[in-house]
Motif scaffolding. Structure first.
Motif, PDB file in Angstrom:
ATOM      1  N   THR A 182       3.733  -8.172   4.297  1.00 28.08           N
ATOM      2  CA  THR A 182       3.421  -7.711   5.574  1.00 28.08           C
ATOM      3  C   THR A 182       3.344  -8.865   6.771  1.00 28.08           C
ATOM      4  OG1 THR A 182       1.024  -8.306   5.424  1.00 28.08           O
ATOM      5  CG2 THR A 182       1.800  -6.041   4.483  1.00 28.08           C
ATOM      6  N   GLU A 184       1.141  -9.878   8.551  1.00 24.55           N
ATOM      7  CA  GLU A 184      -0.140 -10.564   8.299  1.00 24.55           C
ATOM      8  C   GLU A 184      -0.238 -11.659   7.265  1.00 24.55           C
ATOM      9  OE1 GLU A 184      -1.424  -6.554   9.982  1.00 24.55           O
ATOM     10  OE2 GLU A 184      -0.093  -7.271   8.411  1.00 24.55           O
ATOM     11  N   THR A 185       0.433 -11.291   6.151  1.00 21.55           N
ATOM     12  CA  THR A 185       0.647 -12.241   5.145  1.00 21.55           C
ATOM     13  C   THR A 185       1.506 -13.170   5.416  1.00 21.55           C
ATOM     14  OG1 THR A 185       0.215 -10.408   3.325  1.00 21.55           O
ATOM     15  CG2 THR A 185       1.283 -12.395   2.787  1.00 21.55           C
ATOM     16  N   ARG A 219      -3.489 -11.233   0.210  1.00 23.21           N
ATOM     17  CA  ARG A 219      -2.870  -9.965   0.086  1.00 23.21           C
ATOM     18  C   ARG A 219      -3.608  -9.282   1.231  1.00 23.21           C
ATOM     19  NH1 ARG A 219       0.151  -6.689  -3.581  1.00 23.21           N
ATOM     20  NH2 ARG A 219       0.674  -4.686  -2.227  1.00 23.21           N
ATOM     21  N   PHE A 220      -2.728  -9.073   2.330  1.00 16.85           N
ATOM     22  CA  PHE A 220      -3.125  -8.215   3.468  1.00 16.85           C
ATOM     23  C   PHE A 220      -2.455  -6.641   3.723  1.00 16.85           C
ATOM     24  CE2 PHE A 220      -3.584 -12.639   4.398  1.00 16.85           C
ATOM     25  CZ  PHE A 220      -4.817 -12.873   5.195  1.00 16.85           C
ATOM     26  N   GLY A 221      -2.001  -6.382   2.301  1.00 17.15           N
ATOM     27  CA  GLY A 221      -1.507  -5.123   2.283  1.00 17.15           C
ATOM     28  C   GLY A 221      -2.313  -4.073   1.545  1.00 17.15           C
ATOM     29  N   ARG A 222      -2.081  -3.037   1.282  1.00 16.35           N
ATOM     30  CA  ARG A 222      -2.937  -2.163   0.477  1.00 16.35           C
ATOM     31  C   ARG A 222      -2.837  -2.384  -1.045  1.00 16.35           C
ATOM     32  NH1 ARG A 222      -5.841   2.237   1.529  1.00 16.35           N
ATOM     33  NH2 ARG A 222      -6.020   3.894   0.053  1.00 16.35           N
ATOM     34  N   THR A 244     -12.960 -11.490  -0.390  1.00 17.08           N
ATOM     35  CA  THR A 244     -12.477 -10.975   0.814  1.00 17.08           C
ATOM     36  C   THR A 244     -12.386 -11.570   1.771  1.00 17.08           C
ATOM     37  OG1 THR A 244     -14.753  -9.974   1.303  1.00 17.08           O
ATOM     38  CG2 THR A 244     -13.338  -8.565  -0.169  1.00 17.08           C
ATOM     39  N   HIS A 267      -8.411  -6.255   2.145  1.00 11.44           N
ATOM     40  CA  HIS A 267      -7.513  -7.507   2.065  1.00 11.44           C
ATOM     41  C   HIS A 267      -8.166  -8.555   1.524  1.00 11.44           C
ATOM     42  CE1 HIS A 267      -5.315  -5.777   6.056  1.00 11.44           C
ATOM     43  NE2 HIS A 267      -5.224  -5.032   4.764  1.00 11.44           N
TER      44      HIS A 267
END
Length: 278
Positions: A182, A184-185, A219-222, A244, A267
């Protein structure tokens, strides 16, 4: 029972449970590779994610074994959960099962899909196994001990060695998702400065940290809890942690969340011996 004997008994129980996990993961991995070698149809679940015969057959093997060996411990498994089958009460301990993490890798004929089994106690993943049957990489963990296992051609354990996280390398080795990266990552990784990036699928990302092959996994994804529990258990057993973005350890057994569905993760950032921040 004296305290030292109680601790020893608990460790013995954990070791015995881990042995069951290891045997079930090997049996499930053998079935996953049978399907991988012969080929199979790919179906779509309600959330549009792929599911195959390998997912279903692996889950059947694991759940049958867990329910036979530990009938009093509830199981939460990805394919059952996607069908609406979830225990009403998780109690203080429950199993989390992802029978084939990295189904997209499996479907695309990549090699780093995994079989995952974990025990969660009081919200903490404490016992876990991660087996990548295509490459033979196998990791296991219980409180105080994490190991890398060598698997022979007959799906038997040939050797095992202890593993632990390392002090952060320079430059940092960052593991990222091959199929779910992502912006964000990418921004987080840029903020770390010079970093070596290792792209790998599935829960193996946690295990690369646990085995001192990498330092940070943002990890900034689901993700869902069954995606992360087994790898997280191995990482914590090896001396690492998953937090977190507010700095709290990632918790498990999340239900009735106001902003997301049951068992969905926020995340997080997993790390070995390195301080990280969002």
């Amino acid at each position: 029972m004296p305290k030292t004997n109680t601790i020893a008994a608990a460790a013995s129980d954990d070791e015995a449970m881990l042995g069951v996990f290891e045997r079930l993961a090997l049996a499930a991995g053998r079935e996953v590779m049978r399907v991988f070698d012969t080929g199979c149809a790919v179906d779509q679940k309600s959330d549009s994610s792929p599911v195959t015969e390998a997912d279903r057959e692996s889950e059947k093997i694991i759940l049958a074994g867990l329910r036979d060996a530990f009938p009093g411990i509830p199981c939460v498994a990805e394919e059952e959960a996607s069908s609406g089958i979830v225990p009403p009460d998780l109690d203080d301990a429950f199993f989390l099962v992802d029978p084939l993490d990295g189904t997209k890798e499996f479907v695309n004929r990549r090699t780093d899909f995994t079989v995952n089994i974990a025990l969660v106690r009081h919200g903490v993943p404490e016992i876990g196994v991660v087996f990548a049957p295509c490459t033979g990489r196998f990791f296991s963990g219980r409180p105080g001990r994490a190991e890398s296992l060598e698997i022979d051609g007959d799906y038997q354990i040939a050797a095992r060695r202890p593993i632990s996280v390392r002090t952060a390398a320079t430059p940092l080795a960052v593991v990222a998702s091959r199929s779910h990266n992502t912006p964000e990552t990418e921004a987080y990784i840029r903020g770390l400065g010079a970093a070596e990036i290792v792209s790998v699928g599935s829960s193996l990302k946690f295990c690369l940290l646990a085995s001192a092959e990498a330092d940070v996994y943002p990890r900034f994804g689901r993700t869902m809890e069954w995606d992360t529990a087994a790898g997280d258990a191995v990482l914590r057993a090896a001396g690492g942690i998953t937090r977190t973005l507010d700095g709290q350890p990632l918790a498990y057994g999340k239900r009735n969340q106001s902003d997301d569905e049951d068992f969905a993760n926020p995340h997080f950032i997993a790390s070995g011996k390195v301080a990280t921040s969002a």
